[in-house]
Motif scaffolding. Sequence first.
Motif, PDB file in Angstrom:
ATOM      1  N   GLU A   1      50.457 -37.820  26.274  1.00  0.00           N
ATOM      2  CA  GLU A   1      51.412 -38.734  25.675  1.00  0.00           C
ATOM      3  C   GLU A   1      52.690 -38.958  26.475  1.00  0.00           C
ATOM      4  OE1 GLU A   1      50.130 -35.981  24.384  1.00  0.00           O
ATOM      5  OE2 GLU A   1      51.585 -34.831  23.198  1.00  0.00           O
ATOM      6  N   ASP A   2      52.959 -38.126  27.481  1.00  0.00           N
ATOM      7  CA  ASP A   2      54.228 -38.237  28.190  1.00  0.00           C
ATOM      8  C   ASP A   2      54.037 -38.468  29.684  1.00  0.00           C
ATOM      9  OD1 ASP A   2      55.724 -35.715  26.090  1.00  0.00           O
ATOM     10  OD2 ASP A   2      55.950 -37.893  25.994  1.00  0.00           O
ATOM     11  N   PHE A   3      54.808 -39.419  30.196  1.00  0.00           N
ATOM     12  CA  PHE A   3      54.782 -39.744  31.632  1.00  0.00           C
ATOM     13  C   PHE A   3      56.238 -39.840  32.071  1.00  0.00           C
ATOM     14  CE2 PHE A   3      52.967 -40.639  35.472  1.00  0.00           C
ATOM     15  CZ  PHE A   3      52.899 -41.963  35.885  1.00  0.00           C
ATOM     16  N   LEU A   4      56.637 -38.941  32.949  1.00  0.00           N
ATOM     17  CA  LEU A   4      58.020 -38.868  33.377  1.00  0.00           C
ATOM     18  C   LEU A   4      58.190 -39.448  34.778  1.00  0.00           C
ATOM     19  CD1 LEU A   4      58.890 -35.223  32.250  1.00  0.00           C
ATOM     20  CD2 LEU A   4      59.093 -37.339  30.951  1.00  0.00           C
ATOM     21  N   LEU A   5      59.248 -40.211  34.935  1.00  0.00           N
ATOM     22  CA  LEU A   5      59.613 -40.765  36.242  1.00  0.00           C
ATOM     23  C   LEU A   5      60.925 -40.132  36.669  1.00  0.00           C
ATOM     24  CD1 LEU A   5      59.131 -42.971  38.473  1.00  0.00           C
ATOM     25  CD2 LEU A   5      60.655 -44.429  37.110  1.00  0.00           C
ATOM     26  N   THR A   6      60.946 -39.532  37.855  1.00  0.00           N
ATOM     27  CA  THR A   6      62.136 -38.851  38.340  1.00  0.00           C
ATOM     28  C   THR A   6      62.628 -39.471  39.636  1.00  0.00           C
ATOM     29  OG1 THR A   6      61.523 -36.749  37.314  1.00  0.00           O
ATOM     30  CG2 THR A   6      63.098 -36.650  39.123  1.00  0.00           C
ATOM     31  N   LEU A   7      63.916 -39.728  39.646  1.00  0.00           N
ATOM     32  CA  LEU A   7      64.602 -40.122  40.866  1.00  0.00           C
ATOM     33  C   LEU A   7      65.334 -38.873  41.320  1.00  0.00           C
ATOM     34  CD1 LEU A   7      64.361 -42.642  38.889  1.00  0.00           C
ATOM     35  CD2 LEU A   7      66.220 -43.632  40.246  1.00  0.00           C
TER      36      LEU A   7
END
Lengths: 108, 111
Positions: B72-78
């Motif tokens: 359920e979770d998709f994280l995008l990191t800069l």
Amino acid sequence: DQQVKQNSPSLSVQEGRISILNCDYTNSMFDYFLWYKKYPAEGPTFLISISSIKDKNEDGRFTVFLNKSAKHLSLHIVPSQPGDSAVYFCAPNNDMRFGAGTRLTVKP
Amino acid sequence: DAGITQSPRHKVTETGTPVTLRCHQTENHRYMYWYRQDPGHGLRLIHYSYGVKDTDKGEVSDGYSVSRSKTEDFLLTLESATSSQTSVYFCAISPGTEKLFFGSGTQLSVL
């Protein structure tokens, strides 16, 4: 490498007239194409699709035409309404990369 | 409407700081995507995921990383935000190679 191209960044039409938005593609291996519509401050939403084995698909005021020999598809909106003013994107289903979009403005 | 929630909806940060955007879905769809939208460029694919812990790069992945530890979770990191990463970020989900359902977007400003 851009798989789909929408060469017209903007289009302005009068209410009641036809709007024609175009999309060209390079890869012939797509199963079908999709058009999405995007209003400001909202995410895109699916509008209409066409299978690669068809040359036309119609849904109410919206019709999409596919010309496989020319690798070209177009979205026709008839009659155009002010509420159709939005950015329209085309995309093949199995690539997930979009064209740059065409901003349609329908004037009352 | 597909159950997709992006957070935060708006964020202002400074150059060089790390930033994480979250996409949460309640549809149990296999595929998840991160796009950015910029004037003149339309929607450009950053990263996508085809399953838990299965991710791949898109067309503009430099400077971004992703993680998917749960369906359920998709994280995008800069890792270190730059002004060129000022953009509107959209998450999308799909059960397969068909139409995408998009979230409402995150407006990110890097000063």
